[in-house]
Design an enzyme around this catalytic site. Structure first.
Site, PDB file in Angstrom:
ATOM      1  N   SER A 297       0.809  -1.219   0.000  1.00  0.00           N
ATOM      2  CA  SER A 297       0.000   0.000   0.000  1.00  0.00           C
ATOM      3  C   SER A 297       0.842   1.268   0.000  1.00  0.00           C
ATOM      4  CB  SER A 297      -0.911   0.024   1.232  1.00  0.00           C
ATOM      5  OG  SER A 297      -1.818  -1.055   1.210  1.00  0.00           O
ATOM      6  N   HIS A 347      -7.482   0.169   6.129  1.00  0.00           N
ATOM      7  CA  HIS A 347      -7.105  -1.238   6.336  1.00  0.00           C
ATOM      8  C   HIS A 347      -7.189  -1.642   7.805  1.00  0.00           C
ATOM      9  CE1 HIS A 347      -6.080  -2.230   2.246  1.00  0.00           C
ATOM     10  NE2 HIS A 347      -5.330  -1.153   2.133  1.00  0.00           N
TER      11      HIS A 347
END
Length: 420
Positions: A297, A347
């Site tokens: 990410s 997340h």
């Protein structure tokens, strides 16, 4: 207290009274057509009128569109006086009839208008685009937020998980959809058809998207997945033109390296959580050899945070980048106690933990600008997801591996972020 007869007369008057109608400040053709649609005698006539209205809206100038939004916001708003009267009546006599009248009065006519407009062919996509345009105007005209709230309320129902369809996007998918994947990619730009082919065709590369039956050719959100041996440390490694393809059965890790929302008009409606969970379930069933599910990410807030803190991120010092990245992800918080970084909030709220941080992981111009090239793996440990979600939700605790916590402690003395 009023007698039964008097109370009955009062309720009868309230229930029969027509809602207060404000005089329109924008009685143009579109506004007049909207009023006519709300009074349409039949579904067939309403459908035709709805189609005409949606087509007319597309031709409005910016100035006319502003007036149209103001018409929706003001002329088709609730009547607070009537709601107050009915609420008082319901408190005295909470019958189904009074409740129905109160519920009807509490719903602004524009909500019914949006439902009526949705009868037209392809209307859902048009209404999503309408909200996208409306959102661009809220900073200048925040009062339009009332209309936005109603569209958002409807979209939450229309686009709930029960209506979404998961589709595997492959190199054989229709060209019209592939073109949209290229256009909507928001994390790692797809430069050309060859670049897209490398992300879709090999056996160790996957792409999945959510679609809605009312918008069957336009994805709502999609995720790109790489099947790897071990946890990757850079996006260059995953997207390299010369990389060696891995047979799917040799992979032990599924890497979610790009998640892109496609519809600006659906901002605020979360699809990512459901998408990741569904893909994890499907991949687990399809490939039992996959033992780890991680992301690779971006860290979009790292450079801004470092600049605000007076910290210089030294791209030639990987250890400094890794330490400060770990400290930022674990310690930099908003005033509500949640992580400062938006991707981290997403997340962690979905039950992941901060697994590894990497320096030099994204050497693109965008990657160097937003995070000095740093990236992070979030790990979705299926046995800990529920526990992580609860800890994050209740205590705002950031779940992280021991290695990341050690890096954060090493950096703590040199970087002490303040709440946003």
């Amino acid at each position: 207290m009023a007698s039964t007869g008097t109370l009955g007369e009062m309720l009868s008057t309230l229930l029969e009274r027509q809602p207060f109608q404000r005089k329109s400040a924008a009685d143009g053709s579109v506004a007049a057509s909207c009023r006519a649609l709300l009074e349409a005698p039949s579904e067939a006539s309403g459908r035709q009128l709805a189609e005409e209205i949606l087509q007319a809206i597309k031709t409005l100038t910016d100035e006319d569109r502003d007036r149209f939004y103001q018409f929706l916001n003001d002329d088709l708003d609730i009547d607070p006086d009537r709601i107050a009267e009915l609420a008082t009546a319901y408190k005295v006599t909470p019958t189904p009839k009074v409740y129905k009248a109160l519920a009807h009065a509490a719903e602004p006519p524009r909500q019914d208008l949006f439902r009526q407009l949705n009868q037209a062919p392809d209307a859902t996509a048009d209404l999503v685009q309408l909200r996208a345009d409306l959102l661009t105007r809220l900073k200048v005209k925040p009062d339009l937020g009332r209309t936005d709230h109603d569209l958002f309320h409807l979209f939450q129902s229309w686009f709930n998980r029960g209506f979404l369809v998961l589709r595997h996007i492959t190199w054989e998918s229709p060209a019209s959809i592939l073109e949209k994947i290229i256009a909507y990619e928001a994390v790692h730009e797809i430069h050309n058809w060859g670049d897209l082919r490398r992300r879709l065709l090999p056996a160790d590369r996957k792409c999945f998207a959510f679609f809605h039956p009312a918008m069957p050719d336009d994805p709502l959100i999609f995720v790109e997945v790489a099947l790897t041996k071990g946890v990757p440390e850079s996006i260059q490694e995953l997207l390299s033109e010369g990389r060696e393809e891995l047979r799917a059965e040799e992979a032990n890790t599924a890497v979610f390296y790009s998640i892109s929302n496609c519809q600006a008009g659906l901002a605020g409606i979360s699809f990512g959580n459901s998408l990741i969970k569904q893909v994890v379930r499907d991949l687990s069933a399809e490939a039992p050899n996959l033992k780890r599910f991680v992301t690779l990410s971006p860290i979009p807030g790292l450079s801004r945070w470092a600049e605000r803190e007076g910290i210089t991120l030294q791209t030639d010092d990987p250890q400094q980048i890794r330490q400060l990245t770990a400290h930022y992800l674990l310690a930099a918080k908003k005033s509500d106690g949640r992580p400062l970084d938006p991707v981290a909030r997403f997340h962690l709220a979905n039950g992941a933990l901060v697994h590894k941080v990497h320096a030099g992981a994204d050497t693109s111009k965008k990657g160097l600008t937003q995070s000095a090239g740093a990236m992070v793996n979030y790990l979705y440990d299926l046995s800990r997801i529920s526990q992580n979600i609860e800890q994050f939700d209740r205590k705002k605790e950031v779940s992280a591996s021991g290695a990341v916590r050690t890096l954060a402690k090493q950096a703590a003395r040199g970087a002490r972020p303040q709440p946003e």
